[in-house]
Design a protein around this motif. Structure first.
Motif, PDB file in Angstrom:
ATOM      1  N   VAL A 163      82.605   0.125  61.336  1.00 20.67           N
ATOM      2  CA  VAL A 163      83.452   0.519  60.208  1.00 20.67           C
ATOM      3  C   VAL A 163      82.676   1.429  59.261  1.00 20.67           C
ATOM      4  O   VAL A 163      83.187   2.466  58.794  1.00 20.67           O
ATOM      5  N   VAL A 164      81.436   1.057  58.949  1.00 18.40           N
ATOM      6  CA  VAL A 164      80.612   1.856  58.036  1.00 18.40           C
ATOM      7  C   VAL A 164      80.356   3.248  58.625  1.00 18.40           C
ATOM      8  O   VAL A 164      80.485   4.268  57.933  1.00 18.40           O
ATOM      9  N   LEU A 165      80.012   3.292  59.902  1.00 20.25           N
ATOM     10  CA  LEU A 165      79.740   4.578  60.534  1.00 20.25           C
ATOM     11  C   LEU A 165      80.990   5.440  60.645  1.00 20.25           C
ATOM     12  O   LEU A 165      80.913   6.674  60.588  1.00 20.25           O
ATOM     13  N   LEU A 166      82.154   4.807  60.801  1.00 20.51           N
ATOM     14  CA  LEU A 166      83.409   5.563  60.782  1.00 20.51           C
ATOM     15  C   LEU A 166      83.585   6.289  59.451  1.00 20.51           C
ATOM     16  O   LEU A 166      84.085   7.420  59.398  1.00 20.51           O
ATOM     17  N   GLY A 167      83.183   5.632  58.376  1.00 20.97           N
ATOM     18  CA  GLY A 167      83.294   6.254  57.059  1.00 20.97           C
ATOM     19  C   GLY A 167      82.287   7.361  56.838  1.00 20.97           C
ATOM     20  O   GLY A 167      82.615   8.425  56.286  1.00 20.97           O
ATOM     21  N   GLY A 197      90.459  13.904  47.678  1.00 22.61           N
ATOM     22  CA  GLY A 197      91.449  13.329  48.574  1.00 22.61           C
ATOM     23  C   GLY A 197      90.997  12.009  49.154  1.00 22.61           C
ATOM     24  O   GLY A 197      91.790  11.068  49.288  1.00 22.61           O
ATOM     25  N   CYS A 198      89.713  11.916  49.503  1.00 23.82           N
ATOM     26  CA  CYS A 198      89.183  10.665  50.045  1.00 23.82           C
ATOM     27  C   CYS A 198      89.241   9.549  49.008  1.00 23.82           C
ATOM     28  O   CYS A 198      89.587   8.409  49.327  1.00 23.82           O
ATOM     29  N   LEU A 199      88.898   9.865  47.762  1.00 29.76           N
ATOM     30  CA  LEU A 199      88.980   8.863  46.701  1.00 29.76           C
ATOM     31  C   LEU A 199      90.427   8.404  46.500  1.00 29.76           C
ATOM     32  O   LEU A 199      90.693   7.213  46.307  1.00 29.76           O
ATOM     33  N   ALA A 200      91.382   9.367  46.573  1.00 28.95           N
ATOM     34  CA  ALA A 200      92.795   9.012  46.422  1.00 28.95           C
ATOM     35  C   ALA A 200      93.238   8.101  47.559  1.00 28.95           C
ATOM     36  O   ALA A 200      93.957   7.113  47.340  1.00 28.95           O
ATOM     37  N   GLY A 201      92.819   8.409  48.787  1.00 31.76           N
ATOM     38  CA  GLY A 201      93.166   7.570  49.920  1.00 31.76           C
ATOM     39  C   GLY A 201      92.571   6.180  49.798  1.00 31.76           C
ATOM     40  O   GLY A 201      93.207   5.188  50.180  1.00 31.76           O
ATOM     41  N   THR A 202      91.355   6.089  49.257  1.00 30.72           N
ATOM     42  CA  THR A 202      90.713   4.785  49.067  1.00 30.72           C
ATOM     43  C   THR A 202      91.486   3.946  48.068  1.00 30.72           C
ATOM     44  O   THR A 202      91.728   2.756  48.301  1.00 30.72           O
ATOM     45  N   LEU A 220      90.477  -2.306  58.128  1.00 31.84           N
ATOM     46  CA  LEU A 220      89.639  -1.304  58.781  1.00 31.84           C
ATOM     47  C   LEU A 220      89.743   0.034  58.057  1.00 31.84           C
ATOM     48  O   LEU A 220      88.731   0.715  57.820  1.00 31.84           O
ATOM     49  N   ALA A 221      90.962   0.421  57.688  1.00 35.24           N
ATOM     50  CA  ALA A 221      91.148   1.688  56.973  1.00 35.24           C
ATOM     51  C   ALA A 221      90.441   1.658  55.623  1.00 35.24           C
ATOM     52  O   ALA A 221      89.766   2.627  55.241  1.00 35.24           O
ATOM     53  N   LEU A 222      90.564   0.559  54.879  1.00 36.99           N
ATOM     54  CA  LEU A 222      89.921   0.475  53.569  1.00 36.99           C
ATOM     55  C   LEU A 222      88.400   0.476  53.708  1.00 36.99           C
ATOM     56  O   LEU A 222      87.706   1.183  52.958  1.00 36.99           O
ATOM     57  N   GLY A 223      87.867  -0.300  54.649  1.00 36.43           N
ATOM     58  CA  GLY A 223      86.425  -0.312  54.839  1.00 36.43           C
ATOM     59  C   GLY A 223      85.885   1.055  55.187  1.00 36.43           C
ATOM     60  O   GLY A 223      84.839   1.487  54.667  1.00 36.43           O
ATOM     61  N   ARG A 224      86.584   1.758  56.067  1.00 31.79           N
ATOM     62  CA  ARG A 224      86.165   3.105  56.439  1.00 31.79           C
ATOM     63  C   ARG A 224      86.203   4.039  55.242  1.00 31.79           C
ATOM     64  O   ARG A 224      85.277   4.825  55.027  1.00 31.79           O
ATOM     65  N   GLN A 225      87.254   3.958  54.439  1.00 30.94           N
ATOM     66  CA  GLN A 225      87.377   4.854  53.298  1.00 30.94           C
ATOM     67  C   GLN A 225      86.354   4.555  52.206  1.00 30.94           C
ATOM     68  O   GLN A 225      85.883   5.463  51.527  1.00 30.94           O
ATOM     69  N   LEU A 226      86.012   3.284  52.013  1.00 29.19           N
ATOM     70  CA  LEU A 226      84.979   2.954  51.032  1.00 29.19           C
ATOM     71  C   LEU A 226      83.651   3.597  51.434  1.00 29.19           C
ATOM     72  O   LEU A 226      82.968   4.205  50.598  1.00 29.19           O
ATOM     73  N   ALA A 227      83.306   3.467  52.714  1.00 28.82           N
ATOM     74  CA  ALA A 227      82.066   4.088  53.186  1.00 28.82           C
ATOM     75  C   ALA A 227      82.154   5.613  53.094  1.00 28.82           C
ATOM     76  O   ALA A 227      81.193   6.285  52.710  1.00 28.82           O
ATOM     77  N   GLY A 228      83.318   6.163  53.443  1.00 27.06           N
ATOM     78  CA  GLY A 228      83.498   7.609  53.358  1.00 27.06           C
ATOM     79  C   GLY A 228      83.413   8.125  51.942  1.00 27.06           C
ATOM     80  O   GLY A 228      82.835   9.184  51.682  1.00 27.06           O
TER      81      GLY A 228
END
Length: 298
Positions: free
Chosen positions: A210-214, A180-185, A27-35
């Motif tokens: 998940v997509v909307l969370l990102g 920072g978002c790219l680093a977290g991803t 879930l965290a990875l999917g959210r970060q990819l969209a973000g």
């Protein structure tokens, strides 16, 4: 800050809803990819409109931004997602939003924003509320792990908000959020196989969550948060997020049909009262009007 508060409140609902079909890491990875995609689009639009490329941080500042991104976008999301596997959205929000008290403490120690006596009173009240919450979740059962994960998310949030305030003096808010978002991803890529395994059987509603969370709570809300934080003190900015738990409780009831137990709501009210006492600015008395001179009007 209004946009940030509303979108971050919706994130607790989205995490709880998608958490039935996605593990915390996927879930965290999917959210970060969209973000990351959303933030890259925002940066590209600003670049095209202004004609100026984003100035990337370098050296120690870059290292600090990358570390901030891993803590904020990776570790915080993992702790939050895992907490909502054990607790309802409202209870988790009440725990996580003890963070403004921690931000005020860190800002007082590290940023020179002051360490008033009422901060100690507010902190004591807030953590008394946490102790009350720890006695029961929405199902009336003790869940020490869920409470611990919620508090871990609060600590990560507080540390990230405080370090971000210091770094914003060296790098602009949007660029810092993007990097920072790219680093977290990247830090979450070990969960790629888990994400691939969860996407297949997950219903479309959970995947869209998940997509909307990102796109919303990550790409948009972290951008507006960084903008606001660059113009407000860390303690004042964090104090506005004390509105998140009541909104989450209401949305959780309307969308998920979840309502925290009465004991949990009482503890949450004590938490919010402590946060308010610790972080809201004091009203200064208005200066007295000058006395009229004798013999007529001034």
């Amino acid at each position: 800050m209004a946009v940030t508060v509303l979108l971050w409140a919706s994130a607790f609902i989205g995490v709880r809803a998608a958490g039935h079909d996605y593990e915390p890491g996927s879930l965290a990875l999917g959210r970060q990819l969209a973000g990351s995609v959303g933030l890259t689009a925002i940066v590209a639009v600003r670049w095209l409109r202004s004609g100026a490329r984003p100035v990337l941080p370098r050296g120690r500042v870059l290292v600090a931004v990358l570390a901030w991104g891993v803590g904020w976008f990776s570790l915080y999301n993992l702790a939050l997602n895992a907490a909502e596997q054990h607790l309802d959205a409202g209870t988790t929000a009440l725990l996580v939003n003890v963070a403004p008290v921690l931000v005020a403490v860190l800002a007082g120690l590290l940023l020179g924003e002051g360490f008033p006596r009422r901060l100690l009173v507010g902190m004591a009240a807030a953590f008394a509320g946490v102790a009350v919450i720890a006695t029961a979740t929405s199902s009336g059962e003790r869940d020490v792990l869920g409470v611990a994960l919620g508090l871990a998310a609060a600590v990560l949030y507080a540390g990230a908000a405080t370090s971000q305030k210091r770094l914003l003096a060296r790098v602009d808010a949007l660029t810092m959020t993007w990097v920072g978002c790219l680093a977290g991803t990247v830090a979450l890529l070990p969960f790629a196989s888990a994400l691939a395994a969860d996407v297949g059987p997950a219903p479309a509603s959970s995947t869209w969550a998940v997509v909307l969370l990102g796109l919303g709570p990550t790409a948009v809300a972290f951008t507006t948060w960084g903008y606001a934080l660059s113009r407000l003190s860390a303690g004042r900015a964090a104090a506005t997020t004390y509105l998140v738990p009541p909104i989450v409780v209401m949305l959780s009831w309307l969308v998920l049909a979840e309502v925290p137990a009465v004991v949990t709501l009482a503890g949450g009210a004590l938490c919010l009262a402590g946060v308010a006492v610790a972080t809201l600015p004091r009203r200064r008395p208005a200066p007295a009007a000058p006395a009229a001179p004798p013999g007529g009007s001034p």
